[in-house]
Design a protein around this motif. Structure first.
Motif, PDB file in Angstrom:
ATOM      1  N   THR A 114     -20.972  26.126  29.721  1.00 48.87           N
ATOM      2  CA  THR A 114     -20.589  25.596  31.028  1.00 48.87           C
ATOM      3  C   THR A 114     -20.940  26.522  32.176  1.00 48.87           C
ATOM      4  O   THR A 114     -21.095  26.071  33.293  1.00 48.87           O
ATOM      5  N   ASP A 127     -17.000  18.861  34.213  1.00 50.16           N
ATOM      6  CA  ASP A 127     -17.818  18.390  33.107  1.00 50.16           C
ATOM      7  C   ASP A 127     -17.031  17.342  32.326  1.00 50.16           C
ATOM      8  O   ASP A 127     -15.908  17.583  31.897  1.00 50.16           O
ATOM      9  N   SER A 183     -16.705  22.652  22.468  1.00 51.02           N
ATOM     10  CA  SER A 183     -16.251  23.929  23.018  1.00 51.02           C
ATOM     11  C   SER A 183     -17.128  24.313  24.197  1.00 51.02           C
ATOM     12  O   SER A 183     -18.165  23.701  24.449  1.00 51.02           O
ATOM     13  N   ASP A 184     -16.692  25.357  24.892  1.00 51.07           N
ATOM     14  CA  ASP A 184     -17.448  25.853  26.045  1.00 51.07           C
ATOM     15  C   ASP A 184     -18.594  26.775  25.637  1.00 51.07           C
ATOM     16  O   ASP A 184     -19.189  27.431  26.475  1.00 51.07           O
ATOM     17  N   SER A 206     -17.923  23.708  36.314  1.00 51.05           N
ATOM     18  CA  SER A 206     -17.706  23.430  34.898  1.00 51.05           C
ATOM     19  C   SER A 206     -16.434  22.623  34.656  1.00 51.05           C
ATOM     20  O   SER A 206     -16.331  21.915  33.657  1.00 51.05           O
ATOM     21  N   PHE A 245     -14.933  18.003  29.225  1.00 50.07           N
ATOM     22  CA  PHE A 245     -13.736  18.840  29.300  1.00 50.07           C
ATOM     23  C   PHE A 245     -12.680  18.325  30.269  1.00 50.07           C
ATOM     24  O   PHE A 245     -11.659  18.971  30.481  1.00 50.07           O
TER      25      PHE A 245
END
Length: 107
Positions: free
Chosen positions: A66, A75, A45-46, A72, A78
């Motif tokens: 993030t 990344d 998760s973030d 972000s 994700f």
């Protein structure tokens, strides 16, 4: 809404689930995970605090803060979910004149 992408052992996306949730609270995410994830699933998760709720459903939570913004989005943890969300958004935008949360479950 919550977006979840299942990946293969090779890291390729296999399927995606988009779900409307009543709110981003730990209890809400625990209930969502209990309905949609197998215990033992590794969840990235973030870092939003409510995602700690997936651990209450027996999943392993791996938070990554993030900081938001364009940086972000790149990344590697994700990329799959961001790519799939972008594909869904483009598909809906090309097909529908308008869509919002009330239409999400239909798609």
């Amino acid at each position: 809404f919550v977006a979840a992408v299942q990946v293969t052992a090779a890291g390729q996306p296999a399927r995606m689930r988009l779900s409307s949730v009543a709110g981003f609270r730990k209890k809400t995410l625990a209930a969502w995970a209990g309905r949609h994830l197998q215990p033992g699933t590794e969840v990235h998760s973030d870092g939003l605090a409510c995602f700690r709720g997936v651990a209450d459903a027996g999943c392993e939570h791996v938070p990554t803060v993030t900081g938001g913004g364009k940086r972000s989005c790149g990344d590697s943890r994700f990329v799959r979910v961001n790519t799939m969300l972008g594909n869904v958004k483009q598909s809906l935008a090309g097909t529908c004149h308008s869509f919002d949360g009330k239409h999400l479950p239909r798609y």
